[in-house]
Design a protein around this motif. Structure first.
Motif, PDB file in Angstrom:
ATOM      1  N   PRO A   1     -20.464 -45.119  47.051  1.00 29.22           N
ATOM      2  CA  PRO A   1     -21.671 -44.691  46.314  1.00 29.22           C
ATOM      3  C   PRO A   1     -21.372 -44.462  44.840  1.00 29.22           C
ATOM      4  CG  PRO A   1     -21.436 -43.455  48.366  1.00 29.22           C
ATOM      5  CD  PRO A   1     -20.155 -44.202  48.174  1.00 29.22           C
ATOM      6  N   ARG A   2     -22.163 -45.074  44.020  1.00 32.61           N
ATOM      7  CA  ARG A   2     -21.961 -44.990  42.569  1.00 32.61           C
ATOM      8  C   ARG A   2     -22.419 -43.631  42.039  1.00 32.61           C
ATOM      9  NH1 ARG A   2     -24.441 -49.593  38.538  1.00 32.61           N
ATOM     10  NH2 ARG A   2     -24.168 -48.524  36.547  1.00 32.61           N
ATOM     11  N   ARG A   3     -21.631 -43.045  41.153  1.00 34.48           N
ATOM     12  CA  ARG A   3     -22.023 -41.787  40.511  1.00 34.48           C
ATOM     13  C   ARG A   3     -23.105 -42.060  39.469  1.00 34.48           C
ATOM     14  NH1 ARG A   3     -18.684 -37.293  40.738  1.00 34.48           N
ATOM     15  NH2 ARG A   3     -19.483 -36.705  38.697  1.00 34.48           N
ATOM     16  N   PRO A   4     -24.091 -41.180  39.357  1.00 32.58           N
ATOM     17  CA  PRO A   4     -25.166 -41.409  38.373  1.00 32.58           C
ATOM     18  C   PRO A   4     -24.658 -41.516  36.943  1.00 32.58           C
ATOM     19  CG  PRO A   4     -25.751 -39.648  39.908  1.00 32.58           C
ATOM     20  CD  PRO A   4     -24.310 -39.960  40.154  1.00 32.58           C
ATOM     21  N   ASP A   5     -23.573 -40.793  36.646  1.00 28.90           N
ATOM     22  CA  ASP A   5     -23.036 -40.790  35.286  1.00 28.90           C
ATOM     23  C   ASP A   5     -21.844 -41.725  35.116  1.00 28.90           C
ATOM     24  OD1 ASP A   5     -21.398 -39.344  36.959  1.00 28.90           O
ATOM     25  OD2 ASP A   5     -20.984 -37.733  35.518  1.00 28.90           O
ATOM     26  N   ALA A   6     -21.675 -42.669  36.032  1.00 31.43           N
ATOM     27  CA  ALA A   6     -20.539 -43.582  35.957  1.00 31.43           C
ATOM     28  C   ALA A   6     -20.571 -44.373  34.657  1.00 31.43           C
ATOM     29  CB  ALA A   6     -20.551 -44.537  37.146  1.00 31.43           C
ATOM     30  N   PRO A   7     -19.447 -44.447  33.929  1.00 31.95           N
ATOM     31  CA  PRO A   7     -19.419 -45.165  32.654  1.00 31.95           C
ATOM     32  C   PRO A   7     -19.299 -46.680  32.836  1.00 31.95           C
ATOM     33  CG  PRO A   7     -17.267 -44.237  33.096  1.00 31.95           C
ATOM     34  CD  PRO A   7     -18.154 -43.789  34.225  1.00 31.95           C
ATOM     35  N   VAL A   8     -20.296 -47.257  33.499  1.00 31.93           N
ATOM     36  CA  VAL A   8     -20.343 -48.707  33.664  1.00 31.93           C
ATOM     37  C   VAL A   8     -21.742 -49.192  33.307  1.00 31.93           C
ATOM     38  CG1 VAL A   8     -18.556 -48.792  35.442  1.00 31.93           C
ATOM     39  CG2 VAL A   8     -20.928 -48.509  36.120  1.00 31.93           C
ATOM     40  N   ALA A   9     -21.816 -50.403  32.807  1.00 27.55           N
ATOM     41  CA  ALA A   9     -23.104 -50.987  32.430  1.00 27.55           C
ATOM     42  C   ALA A   9     -23.964 -51.219  33.668  1.00 27.55           C
ATOM     43  CB  ALA A   9     -22.871 -52.310  31.702  1.00 27.55           C
ATOM     44  N   ALA A  10     -25.267 -51.094  33.491  1.00 28.61           N
ATOM     45  CA  ALA A  10     -26.188 -51.307  34.606  1.00 28.61           C
ATOM     46  C   ALA A  10     -26.063 -52.717  35.163  1.00 28.61           C
ATOM     47  CB  ALA A  10     -27.618 -51.037  34.155  1.00 28.61           C
ATOM     48  N   SER A  11     -25.700 -53.667  34.317  1.00 26.17           N
ATOM     49  CA  SER A  11     -25.614 -55.061  34.742  1.00 26.17           C
ATOM     50  C   SER A  11     -24.386 -55.352  35.601  1.00 26.17           C
ATOM     51  CB  SER A  11     -25.609 -55.984  33.515  1.00 26.17           C
ATOM     52  OG  SER A  11     -24.586 -55.614  32.606  1.00 26.17           O
ATOM     53  N   VAL A  12     -23.484 -54.392  35.779  1.00 29.95           N
ATOM     54  CA  VAL A  12     -22.328 -54.609  36.651  1.00 29.95           C
ATOM     55  C   VAL A  12     -22.777 -54.756  38.098  1.00 29.95           C
ATOM     56  CG1 VAL A  12     -20.251 -53.522  37.616  1.00 29.95           C
ATOM     57  CG2 VAL A  12     -20.647 -53.496  35.152  1.00 29.95           C
ATOM     58  N   ALA A  13     -23.695 -53.892  38.541  1.00 29.43           N
ATOM     59  CA  ALA A  13     -24.215 -53.939  39.914  1.00 29.43           C
ATOM     60  C   ALA A  13     -25.697 -53.600  39.874  1.00 29.43           C
ATOM     61  CB  ALA A  13     -23.460 -52.967  40.813  1.00 29.43           C
ATOM     62  N   PRO A  14     -26.525 -54.535  39.409  1.00 35.14           N
ATOM     63  CA  PRO A  14     -27.946 -54.232  39.211  1.00 35.14           C
ATOM     64  C   PRO A  14     -28.652 -53.878  40.512  1.00 35.14           C
ATOM     65  CG  PRO A  14     -27.499 -56.588  38.930  1.00 35.14           C
ATOM     66  CD  PRO A  14     -26.180 -55.904  39.016  1.00 35.14           C
ATOM     67  N   ASP A  15     -29.500 -52.826  40.437  1.00 30.77           N
ATOM     68  CA  ASP A  15     -30.326 -52.397  41.573  1.00 30.77           C
ATOM     69  C   ASP A  15     -29.487 -52.094  42.804  1.00 30.77           C
ATOM     70  OD1 ASP A  15     -32.670 -52.817  40.040  1.00 30.77           O
ATOM     71  OD2 ASP A  15     -32.603 -54.957  40.519  1.00 30.77           O
ATOM     72  N   ASN A  16     -28.308 -51.519  42.600  1.00 25.70           N
ATOM     73  CA  ASN A  16     -27.409 -51.249  43.711  1.00 25.70           C
ATOM     74  C   ASN A  16     -26.859 -49.840  43.573  1.00 25.70           C
ATOM     75  OD1 ASN A  16     -25.257 -51.442  45.717  1.00 25.70           O
ATOM     76  ND2 ASN A  16     -25.545 -53.651  45.564  1.00 25.70           N
ATOM     77  N   ARG A  17     -26.975 -49.067  44.636  1.00 21.67           N
ATOM     78  CA  ARG A  17     -26.475 -47.692  44.603  1.00 21.67           C
ATOM     79  C   ARG A  17     -24.969 -47.627  44.803  1.00 21.67           C
ATOM     80  NH1 ARG A  17     -31.369 -45.641  48.003  1.00 21.67           N
ATOM     81  NH2 ARG A  17     -30.027 -46.033  49.794  1.00 21.67           N
ATOM     82  N   ASP A  18     -24.378 -48.715  45.279  1.00 20.37           N
ATOM     83  CA  ASP A  18     -22.939 -48.757  45.511  1.00 20.37           C
ATOM     84  C   ASP A  18     -22.240 -49.524  44.395  1.00 20.37           C
ATOM     85  OD1 ASP A  18     -23.218 -47.373  47.865  1.00 20.37           O
ATOM     86  OD2 ASP A  18     -23.209 -49.151  49.132  1.00 20.37           O
ATOM     87  N   LEU A  19     -20.950 -49.268  44.280  1.00 21.62           N
ATOM     88  CA  LEU A  19     -20.114 -49.964  43.310  1.00 21.62           C
ATOM     89  C   LEU A  19     -18.825 -50.361  44.012  1.00 21.62           C
ATOM     90  CD1 LEU A  19     -20.279 -50.630  40.244  1.00 21.62           C
ATOM     91  CD2 LEU A  19     -18.957 -48.552  39.825  1.00 21.62           C
TER      92      LEU A  19
END
Length: 761
Positions: A288-306
């Motif tokens: 599960p991706r953290r809301p404040d994760a320092p990654v661009a939205a385009s890394v995993a668009p529309d996805n709650r996981d990373l």
């Protein structure tokens, strides 16, 4: 005091015992017990002769398994008494080659703590050296050209060791004693950075590469099993450029974090995820991706996981360590192509994507993608089994009386070569839809056959006549061919994964598979064992208007389901309005049956619901609409659609009933996230009640869950909880993927079981 009797024994050790420091371990153990003799490699594993008193010999044999190196897997150990020789000392002897081969090759292994310490120590001669390794870590499978595992049978043969490395290799007290890839800056591979045009970039290659990444450029980085494409994960412009150049519109990218604390900043790391992230295999772990994760939205668009992984080579440690931020690290290819692993091929294929190449002169013999896993109940649920796992075999409790080649499926292809009690499931090959991937498939079969000495007498294949894997099987001569229905292979793979022969109640939910009745299956309830199956239930088939176009455009499946349910009395829905001009023609196509094969697929049911909810009308990668539906499901929703899965054919009405419930909630203004959750819960409840009905009629109490749909951990959890609440025993995948990557294992064990049941054929 009596004399201590002296004895001598010959010991054979089989398993993953080459390339893992086993001979140095044996040398140290024999020295500890003051035993004389020798140890060596051959094409069957490791052979040992030791001489000493009986008590020490017994302790020595016990410790061979109990204290084996961390990377070793001792499968079998046998001893034989031989005549004492009286010769003193213990030595490592030269490897022995022979006609028969039964040796196992270690997977590539992440850099160990000792090598990392040297990498960061300015006083060490390997400080900053990106190819540092020892007996406990480093390249194995990707550099092996033949067996037994010696330097001369790896791509490191091109780098003669310097005097210092040779001394380490020969010193029993050294960590690199008989470490075949041993090297250093004076004698090993060299790193270099070049532009996309091939011009050298001056200065330290790692420092220059870090500057390029910090500036938002895209680099092709040569790793263990092929080239990756890398760029800053927090730079939306750079990530978007990578997507455009790679022609990967929306499929999530994996992210490389420097260490565990850096991973914690990106995703929620449950305790069970820590050993997976930090272990020797280092897969990509979906968390599960953290809301404040320092990654661009385009890394995993529309996805709650990373998808996050930690460095597994010294080069990766150097890059992210000096950069100080996570990077995207994705396969070095254009969309739908196999990963590039040869330097000339990489330059040709990636020059239009990468701004430069961080490369080196050690050849990669076998291309191998990164592995991908999810976590389910604290255990790994494989999504892609490749680097770090392959070529370790999947042991099974039944013998393959004849060597078997199983050719796998079309998508997410793997092949499997099997003999004895071992199934060698290949690394991820990819989708067999182009010439390059087909070559990777055939080259891989030849390589596995050579290093594991498997000459197939039986070739198992899917029933679909147009799969390239099936066509390959049919073109092989002098072998027995065994066709295995796709969903039977899914359930058989789950049985083999768990070491169970069946029979079981099998639930096989996936995208598509060629059925025995001429339709495309994918929502199947089977009573199955390794030999055969009965189809006791299935989701009612609906048309796929436009055939493969319905896979790319899920709204077509919505049109098919809605027409089956409502006919001309279709309610006013957004999905209809979005496709108002094409809708009548697509419905007419579905009704005509022309280019509209009928399918029971649960994957296509997910597509239909995803489109009805406005999540995905079109997809750019396989399974995208279903993933969107899982991602959209509201976690706190506890309600579910209560539908009737019974009838003459269990599960038959489930698809239509679920779609009707979705439509009614949507028209009532229910939140789409709650509808998505209720759909999952309703489908899970229907599966549980259908399985209970089959138990009542058959007496079976075990259920096997397989097929790509069961990568959905929300659905999987609800189904498993429901089945267990009904006192049913549940088998799920932990060693091979539930998706088509596990099909080849299922095909192999089915072919073997049929021969055991009827050797005459």
């Amino acid at each position: 005091m009596g004399l201590v009797s002296v004895a001598r024994i010959h010991v054979r050790v089989e398993g993953i015992v080459q390339g893992v420091g086993f001979r140095p371990f044996v040398h140290a153990l024999a020295t500890e017990y003051d035993l004389a003799g020798f140890v060596g490699n051959d094409t069957g594993g490791v052979f040992v002769e030791v001489e000493g008193n009986g008590i020490d010999l017994a302790a020595f044999v016990t410790d061979l398994s109990r204290r084996a190196p961390a990377l070793a897997q001792v499968e079998r150990l046998t001893t034989e008494v031989v005549a004492p020789t009286g010769q003193p000392g213990f030595v490592i002897v030269s490897s022995v080659t022979g006609a028969g081969r039964d040796v196992l090759i270690s997977p590539d292994t992440a850099t160990c703590p000792d090598c990392l310490a040297e990498l960061s120590d300015p006083a060490d001669r390997r400080h900053g050296y990106p190819f540092t390794n020892c007996t406990n870590c480093g390249p194995r499978f990707t550099i092996v050209t033949d067996v037994p595992y010696d330097r001369r049978t790896t791509t490191m043969a091109e780098f003669p060791p310097c005097a210092d490395c040779a001394a380490e290799y020969a010193d029993p007290r050294d960590r690199r004693f008989h470490a075949e890839p041993v090297c250093c800056p004076a004698c090993g591979p060299a790193l270099r950075l070049v532009t996309a045009d091939g011009d050298p970039v001056h200065g330290d290659p790692v420092d220059a590469a870090v500057r390029w990444l910090r500036d938002g450029r895209i680099l092709a980085v040569k790793g263990l099993g092929g080239y990756h494409l890398a760029t800053r994960a927090d730079d939306d412009r750079a990530v978007s450029a990578l997507r455009a150049r790679k022609h990967r519109e929306e499929k999530p990218f994996a992210v490389l974090a420097a260490d565990l604390p850096a991973a914690h900043a990106l995703v929620e790391v449950a305790p069970a995820a820590v050993p997976v992230l930090t272990g020797a295999r280092r897969p990509v772990v979906l968390l599960p991706r953290r809301p404040d994760a320092p990654v661009a939205a385009s890394v995993a668009p529309d996805n709650r996981d990373l998808g996050v992984m930690l460095p597994y080579t010294p080069l990766h440690h150097l890059l992210v360590g000096r950069l100080g931020m996570p990077i995207v690290l994705t396969s070095g290819n254009a969309s739908d192509e196999p990963i590039a692993h040869r330097d000339d091929d990489a330059r040709a294929r990636l020059a239009g994507i990468a701004d430069g190449f961080l490369t080196h002169d050690r050849r990669i013999h076998v291309r191998t993608d990164d592995s991908v896993v999810r976590l389910f109940r604290g255990r790994e649920l494989p999504v892609r089994r490749s680097r770090g796992y392959v070529p370790a075999p999947v042991p099974v409790p039944w013998r393959f009386d004849r060597p078997v080649l199983a050719c796998g499926a079309e998508l997410k292809n793997t092949f499997c070569l099997a003999k004895g009690r071992r199934a060698f499931v290949s690394h991820h090959i990819g989708d067999l839809e182009n010439y390059e991937t087909l070559c990777a498939f055939t080259d891989g079969i030849e390589h596995f056959g050579r290093i594991f000495d498997v000459r197939p007498e039986v070739v198992a294949h899917d029933l679909h006549p147009e799969y390239l894997s099936t066509k390959y099987a049919l073109q092989r001569g002098d072998v027995e061919l065994v066709g295995v229905q796709h969903h039977h292979a899914h359930i058989a793979s789950c049985l083999a994964d768990n070491g169970e022969p069946g029979p079981v109640i099998g639930v096989a939910f996936d995208g598509l598979g060629f059925g025995e009745d001429g339709t495309l299956w994918g929502g199947e309830l089977l009573v199955a064992d390794l030999i055969g199956f009965d189809r006791v239930g299935h989701v009612a088939a609906v048309p796929m208007p436009g055939g493969s176009a319905a896979v790319r455009e899920p709204w077509r499946m919505a049109a098919a389901y809605l027409d089956e349910i409502y006919g001309d009395a279709l309610p006013d829905l957004e999905v209809l309005r979005r496709h108002e001009r094409q809708w009548p023609a697509v419905v007419a196509l579905a009704r005509s049956g022309t280019n509209s094969p009928r399918t029971s697929s649960v994957g296509r049911l997910f597509d239909a619901v995803s489109a009805i909810l406005g999540l995905r009308d079109r997809v750019s990668y396989e399974g995208q609409a279903a993933i969107a539906l899982e991602q959209r499901a509201q976690p706190d929703e506890r309600g579910g659609y209560r539908i009737d899965p019974s009838g003459p054919v269990p599960l038959a009405g489930v698809g239509r009933q679920l779609v009707r419930c979705v439509v009614e909630d949507l028209r009532a203004g229910v939140d789409r996230g709650r509808i998505a959750a209720r759909f999952h819960h309703g489908l899970a409840d229907a599966v549980v009640r259908a399985a209970v009905a089959v138990r009542e009629s058959t007496g079976l109490t075990s259920v096997a869950l397989s097929g790509g749909v069961f990568q959905n951990v929300l659905l999987l959890d609800r189904v498993v909880c429901g089945l267990e609440a009904e006192a049913l025993r549940v088998l799920v995948h932990t060693r091979v993927p539930p998706n088509d990557g596990g099909i080849s294992l299922g095909q192999a064990v089915v072919a073997a079981a049929r021969h055991r049941a009827d050797p005459s054929g």
